[in-house]
Structures are given as C-alpha cells and as structure tokens.
Motif scaffolding. Sequence first.
Motif, short mmCIF file in Angstrom:
data_model
loop_
_atom_site.label_atom_id
_atom_site.label_comp_id
_atom_site.label_asym_id
_atom_site.label_seq_id
_atom_site.Cartn_x
_atom_site.Cartn_y
_atom_site.Cartn_z
N ILE A 217 -36.96 5.59 -11.42
CA ILE A 217 -38.19 4.97 -11.38
C ILE A 217 -39.57 5.76 -11.10
O ILE A 217 -40.49 6.01 -11.65
N SER A 221 -42.40 7.13 -13.88
CA SER A 221 -43.65 6.61 -13.29
C SER A 221 -44.55 8.02 -12.99
O SER A 221 -45.75 7.57 -13.00
N ILE A 233 -46.41 2.12 -7.95
CA ILE A 233 -45.23 1.74 -7.95
C ILE A 233 -45.10 0.32 -7.06
O ILE A 233 -44.67 -0.63 -7.82
#
Length: 257
Positions: A217, A221, A233
């Motif tokens: 992630i 991102s 996030i």
Amino acid sequence: MNQILDLMKSHRSIRKYENKDVSNELILEILEAATMASSSGNMQPYSIIITRDDDIKRELLPLHFNQSMVLNSPVLVTFCSDFNRMRKWLKYNNAPENFDNFMSFLIGMIDATIMSQNFALAAEARGLGICYMGTTLASNLEIAKTLKLPKYVVPVVGFSLGYPAESPEKRDRLPLEGIIHHDVYKDYTEEEIQNIYSSKEKLGMQRYRSSKELSEIIEKSNVDNLAQIYTKIKYTRESHIKYSEDVISCLREQGFL
C-alpha cells in the motif's frame, strides 16, 4: 503503587483472543471499579452496552471497518454519552428537562471516556486484553441504530474484550519532553518537532514495511515518510470531513443539536 504503574506501562492492544468466555460476574466486578471514575457533578451520564450476540456482532462488523476482533473477541463493549436516563429522572421529578445540547453531549462523552479507561485498566488487572476502536465514533449513527439507542444516547468509544491469544510488542510513544509544557504552552521549533517525532518515524516505518500488505500500500501510494502515511493513507482530509459530517448528523438525530 508499583504494581499499578507496571500494569499501565504494560498495556498492549489485543486483537486476537482465546476461545474463552468472559463471565458476567467478572464484567460486573470490573464495572463496579470502573464506575468509581470521576464524573461531572457525579451525574454519570453514560451507559455501557455489553455485546455478546454473534448476529449483532456481524451487523457491527462493517461499521467497525471489518476489524477482525469484532468477531473473534467474546465481548464488545460500547461506551455511550447518555442523558436519556437523567432527562427521564428530571421529567418524573418535575424538574427542567435540560441536557439536550452540544455541551451536554461533550460532558457525557468525557465521562464515558474516563470511565472506559477505568474499565480497561481493571480488565487488564484481571488478565483480560482490550483494543480500543476509533470506529465507534466514526460510525456512531449506524452503531446507535444497531444497538437501538434512544434519543440523547450516542456511542463515543468502544473496545473488544477477552483473554489475550497474542503478546504484541510494546508500541512506541512520544518522549515526555515532547508533550509536557510548564505553566504555559511553549510552541515548537522545527528542530524540536523533528527530534520529538524521530523515534516514532523510524519505528513506525519499520512496522509498516514489515507487513507485506501494508508495504505494498505504501509503495502504491507513493509516500516517503510516516507523516504522509498518516495523512495520505490512514487519516485523509476527505475521510475526516466525512466522519465529522456523520458525527454531526448523529448528534442532530439523537437530540444534542
């Protein structure tokens, strides 16, 4: 005294639990201690919902953002700001039915939160583990509906409860010199801010990158540091604006606005 301090310093958020019930007798013992927490005017404007029913837990699961401990803990505890009970007492005693405003909600929220921490400490002293869920506030209107809360009752904080089936590492905290101010607030220089957060930055990034899922992630991102993880996030501006609107809607629906 040393035992109390050691207990407080040993706190861990527990997300995995043994398949073992927590007796009503033990919960009542814990509650008896928890209700001795400080309370504004000694009004105790809070209520506690003890949830064991699996069907209700499944309804709550998406409202708590599908966190696994909602289902794998034997008990969920939801602490509510509650002026429904007191307003009824006022009515039945021919007294003005006050406490239907934002200030009243805040008083109940503070008292419920103080009481919840007493509950958490008492539970840990009896060998139980807890994990606070901020989703209680974020989803408070839908949680209020699921728990059938009447007007003037709003869920503000909650946690899972049970016997720990894990022993996670101790989480980092900011250094005391970073949070203490003497006599008046002394604002921070950039150098002081970077020093205060340096350890959290290092340990936080290590923790996130140690998880394959979270690491992926982070890469997707395009974030470079912990501050960006928090704001790009985990806690985006858009999400907090939405949660703010949802909380305001709940307060309006429940009679505090």
